[in-house]
Design a protein around this motif. Sequence first.
Motif, PDB file in Angstrom:
ATOM      1  N   ASN A   1       0.850  -1.192   0.000  1.00  0.00           N
ATOM      2  CA  ASN A   1       0.000   0.000   0.000  1.00  0.00           C
ATOM      3  C   ASN A   1       0.879   1.233   0.000  1.00  0.00           C
ATOM      4  OD1 ASN A   1       0.581   0.833   2.743  1.00  0.00           O
ATOM      5  ND2 ASN A   1      -0.783  -0.781   3.423  1.00  0.00           N
ATOM      6  N   ALA A   2       0.244   2.360  -0.253  1.00  0.00           N
ATOM      7  CA  ALA A   2       0.963   3.635  -0.280  1.00  0.00           C
ATOM      8  C   ALA A   2       0.063   4.723   0.269  1.00  0.00           C
ATOM      9  CB  ALA A   2       1.394   3.976  -1.703  1.00  0.00           C
ATOM     10  N   LYS A   3       0.689   5.749   0.789  1.00  0.00           N
ATOM     11  CA  LYS A   3      -0.052   6.894   1.311  1.00  0.00           C
ATOM     12  C   LYS A   3       0.355   8.104   0.472  1.00  0.00           C
ATOM     13  CE  LYS A   3      -0.886   9.576   5.461  1.00  0.00           C
ATOM     14  NZ  LYS A   3      -0.465   9.844   6.842  1.00  0.00           N
ATOM     15  N   VAL A   4      -0.587   8.536  -0.350  1.00  0.00           N
ATOM     16  CA  VAL A   4      -0.357   9.707  -1.201  1.00  0.00           C
ATOM     17  C   VAL A   4      -1.419  10.754  -0.885  1.00  0.00           C
ATOM     18  CG1 VAL A   4       0.723   8.364  -3.054  1.00  0.00           C
ATOM     19  CG2 VAL A   4      -1.718   8.804  -3.117  1.00  0.00           C
ATOM     20  N   PRO A   5      -1.106  12.017  -1.071  1.00  0.00           N
ATOM     21  CA  PRO A   5      -2.112  13.058  -0.798  1.00  0.00           C
ATOM     22  C   PRO A   5      -3.285  12.979  -1.784  1.00  0.00           C
ATOM     23  CG  PRO A   5       0.099  14.003  -1.048  1.00  0.00           C
ATOM     24  CD  PRO A   5       0.173  12.575  -1.459  1.00  0.00           C
ATOM     25  N   ASP A   6      -4.403  13.561  -1.400  1.00  0.00           N
ATOM     26  CA  ASP A   6      -5.570  13.614  -2.291  1.00  0.00           C
ATOM     27  C   ASP A   6      -5.321  14.563  -3.452  1.00  0.00           C
ATOM     28  OD1 ASP A   6      -7.008  11.817  -0.738  1.00  0.00           O
ATOM     29  OD2 ASP A   6      -7.835  13.409   0.529  1.00  0.00           O
ATOM     30  N   THR A   7      -4.602  15.646  -3.166  1.00  0.00           N
ATOM     31  CA  THR A   7      -4.257  16.623  -4.200  1.00  0.00           C
ATOM     32  C   THR A   7      -2.846  17.138  -3.951  1.00  0.00           C
ATOM     33  OG1 THR A   7      -5.135  18.493  -2.937  1.00  0.00           O
ATOM     34  CG2 THR A   7      -6.639  17.450  -4.521  1.00  0.00           C
ATOM     35  N   PHE A   8      -2.251  17.648  -5.010  1.00  0.00           N
ATOM     36  CA  PHE A   8      -0.956  18.319  -4.926  1.00  0.00           C
ATOM     37  C   PHE A   8      -1.147  19.794  -5.206  1.00  0.00           C
ATOM     38  CE2 PHE A   8       1.463  14.368  -6.592  1.00  0.00           C
ATOM     39  CZ  PHE A   8       1.776  13.954  -5.317  1.00  0.00           C
ATOM     40  N   GLU A   9      -0.176  20.586  -4.748  1.00  0.00           N
ATOM     41  CA  GLU A   9      -0.119  21.995  -5.101  1.00  0.00           C
ATOM     42  C   GLU A   9       1.194  22.221  -5.847  1.00  0.00           C
ATOM     43  OE1 GLU A   9      -0.030  26.306  -2.881  1.00  0.00           O
ATOM     44  OE2 GLU A   9      -1.289  24.716  -1.998  1.00  0.00           O
ATOM     45  N   LEU A  10       1.102  22.892  -6.967  1.00  0.00           N
ATOM     46  CA  LEU A  10       2.262  23.137  -7.825  1.00  0.00           C
ATOM     47  C   LEU A  10       3.404  23.768  -7.033  1.00  0.00           C
ATOM     48  CD1 LEU A  10       3.339  23.040 -10.757  1.00  0.00           C
ATOM     49  CD2 LEU A  10       2.448  25.362 -11.035  1.00  0.00           C
ATOM     50  N   GLY A  11       4.610  23.226  -7.201  1.00  0.00           N
ATOM     51  CA  GLY A  11       5.805  23.774  -6.565  1.00  0.00           C
ATOM     52  C   GLY A  11       6.095  23.252  -5.163  1.00  0.00           C
ATOM     53  N   LYS A  12       5.181  22.518  -4.581  1.00  0.00           N
ATOM     54  CA  LYS A  12       5.407  22.001  -3.229  1.00  0.00           C
ATOM     55  C   LYS A  12       6.049  20.612  -3.274  1.00  0.00           C
ATOM     56  CE  LYS A  12       2.272  24.673  -0.524  1.00  0.00           C
ATOM     57  NZ  LYS A  12       1.385  24.681   0.616  1.00  0.00           N
ATOM     58  N   VAL A  13       6.631  20.224  -2.129  1.00  0.00           N
ATOM     59  CA  VAL A  13       7.263  18.914  -1.975  1.00  0.00           C
ATOM     60  C   VAL A  13       6.437  18.112  -0.979  1.00  0.00           C
ATOM     61  CG1 VAL A  13       9.344  17.685  -1.245  1.00  0.00           C
ATOM     62  CG2 VAL A  13       9.554  19.849  -2.498  1.00  0.00           C
ATOM     63  N   TYR A  14       6.156  16.866  -1.327  1.00  0.00           N
ATOM     64  CA  TYR A  14       5.338  15.987  -0.498  1.00  0.00           C
ATOM     65  C   TYR A  14       6.104  14.700  -0.178  1.00  0.00           C
ATOM     66  CZ  TYR A  14       1.511  18.995  -1.919  1.00  0.00           C
ATOM     67  OH  TYR A  14       0.698  20.084  -2.138  1.00  0.00           O
ATOM     68  N   GLN A  15       5.910  14.207   1.027  1.00  0.00           N
ATOM     69  CA  GLN A  15       6.471  12.911   1.390  1.00  0.00           C
ATOM     70  C   GLN A  15       5.435  11.844   1.057  1.00  0.00           C
ATOM     71  OE1 GLN A  15       8.580  12.303   5.150  1.00  0.00           O
ATOM     72  NE2 GLN A  15       7.448  10.376   5.408  1.00  0.00           N
ATOM     73  N   ILE A  16       5.866  10.837   0.316  1.00  0.00           N
ATOM     74  CA  ILE A  16       4.991   9.727  -0.054  1.00  0.00           C
ATOM     75  C   ILE A  16       5.538   8.469   0.611  1.00  0.00           C
ATOM     76  CG2 ILE A  16       4.131   8.322  -1.969  1.00  0.00           C
ATOM     77  CD1 ILE A  16       4.159  10.903  -3.648  1.00  0.00           C
ATOM     78  N   ASP A  17       4.708   7.833   1.434  1.00  0.00           N
ATOM     79  CA  ASP A  17       5.089   6.635   2.171  1.00  0.00           C
ATOM     80  C   ASP A  17       4.519   5.406   1.479  1.00  0.00           C
ATOM     81  OD1 ASP A  17       6.222   8.176   4.322  1.00  0.00           O
ATOM     82  OD2 ASP A  17       4.181   8.516   5.046  1.00  0.00           O
ATOM     83  N   PHE A  18       5.239   4.294   1.572  1.00  0.00           N
ATOM     84  CA  PHE A  18       4.712   3.030   1.060  1.00  0.00           C
ATOM     85  C   PHE A  18       5.219   1.869   1.910  1.00  0.00           C
ATOM     86  CE2 PHE A  18       8.656   3.790  -1.211  1.00  0.00           C
ATOM     87  CZ  PHE A  18       9.292   2.562  -1.203  1.00  0.00           C
ATOM     88  N   ASN A  19       4.457   0.796   1.913  1.00  0.00           N
ATOM     89  CA  ASN A  19       4.826  -0.438   2.614  1.00  0.00           C
ATOM     90  C   ASN A  19       5.159  -1.504   1.578  1.00  0.00           C
ATOM     91  OD1 ASN A  19       4.243   0.794   5.030  1.00  0.00           O
ATOM     92  ND2 ASN A  19       2.213  -0.087   5.188  1.00  0.00           N
TER      93      ASN A  19
END
Length: 144
Positions: free
Chosen positions: A38-56
């Motif tokens: 599985n993975a945990k991703v945000p529902d939406t992104f915002e242009l130019g931002k950095v997001y941490q994406i977790d996975f098992n």
Amino acid sequence: MKKFIPLLVGLFFLSLASCELSDDDGTNFVYEAVEITNAKVPDTFELGKVYQIDFNYAIPTDCYIYNGFEFEPTDKTERAIFAISSVIERDDCKEIVDGEGTDSFNFEVRYTDTYTFNFYTGEDENGEKQYLTYEVPVKQSVRN
């Protein structure tokens, strides 16, 4: 004493020639992509931002050692993610019940198109790669 020194030098070089410089103990391994469960991703992104994406990921036996992940762009906003393990080639591997690990990566949003993440889950009976797929739309930031 002069006769003794050449004898010592000769013995020294003979001992070096008989030493095995390799520390190879005969253990072989291969790299293998393991199932991402599985993975945990945000529902939406915002242009130019950095997001941490977790996975098992799953570790099926004690012969698997997690090495990290491969991140493969397949299109402008599409990525395939593979969890990679070293697999020691032994006959006495023991199954690990609930053998799961977690990893993450930082992802920078550079385009306004929807991003597609394909997390590798294995192959089907025909040898076709299977994926958990997440689509994340990019919202425009509102500037005043």
